[in-house]
Motif scaffolding. Sequence first.
Motif: not given
Length: 183
Positions: A125-129
């Motif tokens: 998961d990129r976890g960037q919003g």
Amino acid sequence: MKKIIAIAGLAALAAACGDSDSDVTADDRTAAGRADEAPERANTNATASERNVARSVATVPGEWHYKETDGYPWAGFGPPASEAVFAISCQNGQIIFTHAGPLNGDNGEMTMEIDGSPTNIEVVDRGQGLPMVEGAAAPNGLFVDALMQTESAFTVRMQGKSMELPPDAKYRRVIRACRDGVT
């Protein structure tokens, strides 16, 4: 360094798809033309069972677009003037596959099937919003060779959802650049 990779990946999926293929060569266009013809031939010869399976895979409307962001070449697939739903980029000598969509947990698998041969790619998961995942592959591996050579659509599966993407000269250009050590 991770920040640069994250920015490039985010830009690849969030940037509007444009028609920046002015550097695509005649050979690229010829290969893309052959590739565009292959799915029609495959469907003509398909059995009823194969056609039913094919209907269970969503064919995503759109086209491939080539761009460079912060020195990284990438090809995004999606509707014109919209965000890419899938991207192939070259970052630090690796082929990066980025898929728009949520991931249950921090990591998982994305399956890419080319000419009936599935390959599992570990994704995070990129976890960037924005809901995005990404995974990597070596540019000279057998799977990437198959992606370069296929003349039929390939399937991307993740978390029970599938989409079928057409082959194209634009993502092949990204892979060639990665193999040539451009990035």
